[in-house]
Design a protein around this motif. Structure first.
Motif, PDB file in Angstrom:
ATOM      1  N   MET A 107       0.762  -1.363   0.116  1.00  0.00           N
ATOM      2  CA  MET A 107      -0.102   0.052   0.082  1.00  0.00           C
ATOM      3  C   MET A 107       0.916   1.546   0.007  1.00  0.00           C
ATOM      4  O   MET A 107       1.640   1.214   0.814  1.00  0.00           O
ATOM      5  N   HIS A 108       0.696   2.191  -0.784  1.00  0.00           N
ATOM      6  CA  HIS A 108       1.382   3.112  -0.493  1.00  0.00           C
ATOM      7  C   HIS A 108       0.120   4.743  -0.616  1.00  0.00           C
ATOM      8  O   HIS A 108      -1.265   3.908  -0.879  1.00  0.00           O
ATOM      9  N   ILE A 109       0.131   6.090  -0.875  1.00  0.00           N
ATOM     10  CA  ILE A 109      -0.947   6.689  -0.269  1.00  0.00           C
ATOM     11  C   ILE A 109      -0.822   8.350  -1.182  1.00  0.00           C
ATOM     12  O   ILE A 109       0.425   8.757  -0.512  1.00  0.00           O
ATOM     13  N   ALA A 110      -0.567   8.150  -2.511  1.00  0.00           N
ATOM     14  CA  ALA A 110       0.114  10.021  -2.806  1.00  0.00           C
ATOM     15  C   ALA A 110      -1.172  10.555  -2.954  1.00  0.00           C
ATOM     16  O   ALA A 110      -2.088  10.627  -2.452  1.00  0.00           O
ATOM     17  N   SER A 111      -0.410  12.178  -2.909  1.00  0.00           N
ATOM     18  CA  SER A 111      -1.852  12.999  -2.458  1.00  0.00           C
ATOM     19  C   SER A 111      -1.251  13.838  -4.046  1.00  0.00           C
ATOM     20  O   SER A 111      -0.736  14.536  -4.439  1.00  0.00           O
ATOM     21  N   PHE A 112      -2.599  14.731  -4.782  1.00  0.00           N
ATOM     22  CA  PHE A 112      -2.970  15.328  -5.102  1.00  0.00           C
ATOM     23  C   PHE A 112      -3.341  16.437  -5.059  1.00  0.00           C
ATOM     24  O   PHE A 112      -4.294  17.452  -4.217  1.00  0.00           O
ATOM     25  N   LEU A 169      -4.901  17.137 -12.907  1.00  0.00           N
ATOM     26  CA  LEU A 169      -4.240  17.327 -11.273  1.00  0.00           C
ATOM     27  C   LEU A 169      -2.962  17.616 -11.321  1.00  0.00           C
ATOM     28  O   LEU A 169      -1.912  17.140 -12.170  1.00  0.00           O
ATOM     29  N   GLU A 170      -1.781  17.776  -9.827  1.00  0.00           N
ATOM     30  CA  GLU A 170      -0.690  17.893  -9.914  1.00  0.00           C
ATOM     31  C   GLU A 170      -0.586  16.649  -8.793  1.00  0.00           C
ATOM     32  O   GLU A 170      -1.136  17.167  -7.630  1.00  0.00           O
ATOM     33  N   VAL A 171       0.784  15.799  -8.656  1.00  0.00           N
ATOM     34  CA  VAL A 171       0.917  14.974  -8.044  1.00  0.00           C
ATOM     35  C   VAL A 171       1.734  16.149  -7.209  1.00  0.00           C
ATOM     36  O   VAL A 171       2.920  16.378  -7.223  1.00  0.00           O
ATOM     37  N   VAL A 172       1.813  16.097  -5.421  1.00  0.00           N
ATOM     38  CA  VAL A 172       2.201  16.941  -4.572  1.00  0.00           C
ATOM     39  C   VAL A 172       3.276  15.533  -4.236  1.00  0.00           C
ATOM     40  O   VAL A 172       4.399  16.220  -3.487  1.00  0.00           O
ATOM     41  N   ASP A 173       3.188  14.977  -4.006  1.00  0.00           N
ATOM     42  CA  ASP A 173       3.932  13.690  -3.259  1.00  0.00           C
ATOM     43  C   ASP A 173       3.226  12.295  -3.754  1.00  0.00           C
ATOM     44  O   ASP A 173       2.529  11.711  -3.759  1.00  0.00           O
ATOM     45  N   PRO A 174       4.150  10.764  -4.104  1.00  0.00           N
ATOM     46  CA  PRO A 174       3.329  10.254  -4.296  1.00  0.00           C
ATOM     47  C   PRO A 174       3.433   9.425  -3.680  1.00  0.00           C
ATOM     48  O   PRO A 174       2.747   7.976  -4.373  1.00  0.00           O
ATOM     49  N   GLY A 175       3.917   9.186  -2.685  1.00  0.00           N
ATOM     50  CA  GLY A 175       3.744   8.485  -1.245  1.00  0.00           C
ATOM     51  C   GLY A 175       4.575   6.793  -1.090  1.00  0.00           C
ATOM     52  O   GLY A 175       4.923   6.764  -2.090  1.00  0.00           O
TER      53      GLY A 175
END
Length: 393
Positions: free
Chosen positions: A374-379, A387-393
């Motif tokens: 599991m990973h959690i990305a933030s947009f 959308l821009e990827v703030v952090d890929p997790g």
């Protein structure tokens, strides 16, 4: 109502019997619907959004200025979420960081619930968390392993809940519906897959079978990867992947309205195709559709390519509403890839709203062929709805 238009929406912008003898059958609509086919005849999909749903390079600056004068729901730039370390073994009371593929997520009360493809001998493995960082296995009231999903009688599964995968869970009406994919027999020597629906009184189940299996006998591999989306009018929808028909029709993503009880398709509902395989990065298939609305914009996320290697990736489209049309964004390139995230084969994702932020739970290989973790990305939602990827997790 087109979801992208509300509140500056874009700011710019048959079930088949699936007999175990493996013989393909013509699709038959669920008993609660009209005889509308599960997969309609192929038609050309729109390549542009309607004029009042503008995004990215298609934006009309005059309309954008007008919409910017409206008040948008607040957006918070999300802080990164790093999933905490834990055991690779499924142990009650202990943090878990093992195999957890094709995750889905929802929030109920002060807890997050995450669901995944079978692992640890469970048909529906469920993790819970209060902070999105530390995840522990759901336990029974007696403190034992919880496996709250009862598979329907048509499922041809091996022991230990194997072959049930890619669940989608959502609250519909006064309960929760959990959808899953599973083999219902064989076709042409390969497993033929269908989708089952279950209902429970809580996000932790127990979930009991309802309705009939959702199948498409004319496709050798059938239909998989169910996702449940409830729109801003509280109307529930089921999305899924159609595996395609060799030399006739490529894989695609479809949607159809569910009834108010979440037990089957709504009467007189129609299936709509949202996306079909088209981009080079998608390889031989697109799958795992997931829909979410954030600040008035309706997004369709999906995975493409082969999940067994590092070419697997996640793309997205912006849609005019649950039934489309949907148009790929990011110039047709994936939003999350091995190259852009540093995580191997990011896919199987489920987007969700965390306060005023948009995030996505997804899986990626720790080492190709070993564990999908599991990973959690933030947009971040740009002014044009992209959308821009703030952090890929």
């Amino acid at each position: 109502m087109r979801a992208l238009v509300a509140a500056l929406v874009a700011v710019t912008m048959a079930a088949s019997a699936c007999a175990s003898d493996g013989q393909a059958a013509k699709p038959k609509a669920d008993a609660t619907t009209t005889e509308a086919p599960l997969i309609p005849e192929q038609t050309e999909l729109p390549t542009a959004l309607p004029s009042d749903v503008l995004a990215g390079e298609m934006q009309d600056l005059a309309k954008l200025a007008e919409r910017l004068a409206q008040k948008l729901p607040k957006q918070t730039r999300p802080k990164p979420i790093d999933v905490a370390a834990g055991s690779e073994q499924w142990r009650i009371g202990a943090a878990y960081r093992g195999y957890f593929a094709d995750p889905d997520i929802l929030r109920h009360g002060d807890r997050w619930f995450a669901y995944a493809t079978n692992t640890s001998g469970l048909r529906l493995p469920i993790l819970t968390s209060k902070d999105l960082r530390t995840w522990t296995p759901l336990a029974t009231r007696g403190g034992g392993k919880a496996d709250p999903l009862q598979a329907a009688g048509w499922v041809h599964s091996r022991s230990g809940g194997q072959d049930l995968w890619a669940p989608g869970v959502e609250r519909i009406g006064n309960g929760w519906t959990a959808a899953y994919a599973a083999p219902a027999g064989k076709s042409g020597g390969q497993r033929h897959n269908c989708i089952g629906l279950t209902r429970g009184s809580s996000p932790g189940g127990p979930f009991r079978p309802v309705g009939e299996q959702i199948c498409y006998g004319e496709a050798q591999l059938g239909v998989i990867d169910p996702d449940i989306y409830v729109d801003d009018k509280h109307v529930p929808w089921l999305l899924w992947k159609f595996s395609g028909v060799v030399n006739r029709r490529p894989a695609g993503l479809f949607v159809r309205r569910l009834n108010a009880e979440g037990t089957g398709f709504a009467a007189h509902s129609q299936t709509r195709e949202l996306l079909t395989l088209s981009q080079p990065w998608e390889g031989d298939t697109i799958e795992n559709p997931n829909m979410v609305q954030f600040r008035g914009v309706t997004y369709l996320f999906f995975s493409g390519n082969n999940y067994e290697n590092a070419n697997y990736a996640t793309g997205y489209a912006i849609c005019a509403g649950p039934e489309g049309p949907c148009v790929r964004q990011n110039r047709g390139a994936p939003l999350l890839s091995t190259q852009s995230t540093g995580n191997l084969g990011p896919g199987g994702g489920s987007a969700f709203i965390d306060g005023n932020s948009l995030r996505m739970i997804y899986h990626a290989w720790d080492r190709v062929g070993r564990l999908r973790r599991m990973h959690i990305a933030s947009f971040w939602q740009r002014e044009d709805g992209t959308l821009e990827v703030v952090d890929p997790g």
